[in-house]
Design a protein around this motif. Structure first.
Motif, PDB file in Angstrom:
ATOM      1  N   GLN A 195       3.724  -0.572  -6.940  1.00 26.30           N
ATOM      2  CA  GLN A 195       3.756  -1.935  -7.493  1.00 26.30           C
ATOM      3  C   GLN A 195       2.431  -2.278  -8.189  1.00 26.30           C
ATOM      4  O   GLN A 195       2.410  -3.017  -9.167  1.00 26.30           O
ATOM      5  N   ARG A 196       1.334  -1.753  -7.672  1.00 32.17           N
ATOM      6  CA  ARG A 196       0.015  -2.095  -8.185  1.00 32.17           C
ATOM      7  C   ARG A 196      -0.520  -1.083  -9.203  1.00 32.17           C
ATOM      8  O   ARG A 196      -1.562  -1.321  -9.826  1.00 32.17           O
ATOM      9  N   TYR A 197       0.151   0.027  -9.368  1.00 36.92           N
ATOM     10  CA  TYR A 197      -0.337   1.117 -10.209  1.00 36.92           C
ATOM     11  C   TYR A 197      -0.627   0.659 -11.637  1.00 36.92           C
ATOM     12  O   TYR A 197       0.225   0.077 -12.313  1.00 36.92           O
ATOM     13  N   LEU A 198      -1.860   0.893 -12.076  1.00 35.86           N
ATOM     14  CA  LEU A 198      -2.362   0.542 -13.407  1.00 35.86           C
ATOM     15  C   LEU A 198      -2.398  -0.966 -13.664  1.00 35.86           C
ATOM     16  O   LEU A 198      -2.618  -1.393 -14.806  1.00 35.86           O
ATOM     17  N   LYS A 199      -2.189  -1.766 -12.624  1.00 37.77           N
ATOM     18  CA  LYS A 199      -2.205  -3.223 -12.779  1.00 37.77           C
ATOM     19  C   LYS A 199      -3.345  -3.879 -12.005  1.00 37.77           C
ATOM     20  O   LYS A 199      -3.973  -4.817 -12.494  1.00 37.77           O
ATOM     21  N   SER A 200      -3.594  -3.407 -10.797  1.00 36.67           N
ATOM     22  CA  SER A 200      -4.632  -4.015  -9.967  1.00 36.67           C
ATOM     23  C   SER A 200      -5.135  -2.986  -8.962  1.00 36.67           C
ATOM     24  O   SER A 200      -4.497  -1.963  -8.728  1.00 36.67           O
ATOM     25  N   LEU A 231      -5.265   8.295  -7.200  1.00 37.90           N
ATOM     26  CA  LEU A 231      -6.399   9.048  -7.721  1.00 37.90           C
ATOM     27  C   LEU A 231      -6.480   9.046  -9.247  1.00 37.90           C
ATOM     28  O   LEU A 231      -7.488   9.472  -9.800  1.00 37.90           O
ATOM     29  N   HIS A 232      -5.414   8.573  -9.918  1.00 40.10           N
ATOM     30  CA  HIS A 232      -5.416   8.566 -11.379  1.00 40.10           C
ATOM     31  C   HIS A 232      -6.639   7.833 -11.925  1.00 40.10           C
ATOM     32  O   HIS A 232      -7.356   8.337 -12.802  1.00 40.10           O
ATOM     33  N   ARG A 233      -6.874   6.652 -11.402  1.00 41.38           N
ATOM     34  CA  ARG A 233      -8.107   5.906 -11.715  1.00 41.38           C
ATOM     35  C   ARG A 233      -8.746   5.551 -10.381  1.00 41.38           C
ATOM     36  O   ARG A 233      -8.255   4.660  -9.688  1.00 41.38           O
ATOM     37  N   SER A 234      -9.780   6.252 -10.035  1.00 40.30           N
ATOM     38  CA  SER A 234     -10.322   6.016  -8.700  1.00 40.30           C
ATOM     39  C   SER A 234     -11.795   6.384  -8.608  1.00 40.30           C
ATOM     40  O   SER A 234     -12.307   7.169  -9.411  1.00 40.30           O
TER      41      SER A 234
END
Length: 276
Positions: A195-200, A231-234
């Motif tokens: 639900q939060r992926y790439l959003k928050s 881990l995509h943006r982390s």
């Protein structure tokens, strides 16, 4: 000397402020006007001071509301963190994260390490910075999140619960891997992360390396998909070192031992200088 007209205008001004729900400005009005009459401020400066008082009071109330919503378990701040005790943590990196720039790119923060090394303290401190910056944040541990999702599925509130977890700018999920999780844990955690992926952003603490998450969640496929999104943006921070609590316990034990152990000066000696 105050005239009747001036007194009436003053009362009207207070009434206007009260009507507009500017209670703090209304309360500060006498002191601000006294400074203006003493020639310390211009009309513009007086108005700015009066409104600044109200703005500051409003922001204080709003911050208090965000902190209540945040559900933080302790009052810990990043300024309280002892970097000397955990030299493996880069203070510059933590200060950069404290700026909140990672929120702009929905970057996640993973804090990995054994119990007691300060993961939760860092997570709480980062969440507090999010609230202070004017954003909503929410703190939960992994077991509570899974249990809440389970109840929501049974009671027909799944969509509402997903919206709740999707809402905050930063969601803290603490203690993944500490307690055994039920069979539906993998699915619940994946749904929240997705639900939060790439959003928050998500701030997650765990005592288990990512290579063991399949074992933690009981589902290698879902664990891989969850990690792919996290881990995509982390930013991944591996924390090593001794537990704060164990160090404190050892220090107290040592102090108690020294306090109760008699010194050589108080142990009786025989005439030849030997201890009795």
């Amino acid at each position: 000397m105050t005239t009747t007209s001036e007194a009436s205008r003053y009362q009207q001004l207070r009434d206007h402020l009260t009507y507009l729900r500017l209670a703090d400005a209304a309360e500060a009005l006498p002191a601000v006007l006294d400074e203006a009459k003493a020639g310390q401020h211009s009309i513009t400066a007086t108005l700015e001071q009066l409104l600044r008082i109200e703005v500051q009071a409003t922001e204080t109330r709003r911050l208090a509301g965000r902190l209540r919503f945040a559900n933080l378990p302790t009052p810990a701040t990043l300024e309280d963190f002892d970097y000397d005790a955990q030299p493996g943590i880069d203070p510059d990196l933590i200060r950069d994260l404290a700026s909140g720039r990672y929120l702009d790119t929905a970057t996640n923060i993973l804090l990995i390490g054994p119990p007691g090394v300060g993961k939760t303290m860092l997570a709480v401190g980062l969440a507090r910075k999010v609230a202070e910056a004017g954003h909503r944040t929410y703190f939960t541990n992994a077991a509570d999140l899974v249990a809440r999702c389970h109840r929501a599925a049974i009671e027909g509130r799944w969509a509402t619960t997903m919206r709740f977890y999707a809402g905050p700018a930063a969601l803290v999920i603490d203690e993944l891997g500490y307690l055994p999780l039920p069979a539906e844990a993998a699915s619940s955690l994946f749904q929240v992360v997705n639900q939060r992926y790439l959003k928050s952003s998500i701030i997650l603490t765990t005592n288990r390396p990512v290579t063991e998450w399949g074992q933690v969640l009981g589902d290698n496929t879902v664990a891989a998909a969850l990690l792919d999104r996290l881990l995509h943006r982390s930013v991944v921070i591996d924390i090593t070192g001794d537990s704060y609590r164990l160090r404190d316990h050892q220090a107290r034990t040592d102090n108690l031992r020294r306090a109760t152990q008699p010194s050589s000066a108080t142990i009786p000696r025989s005439p030849d200088g030997q201890f009795r």
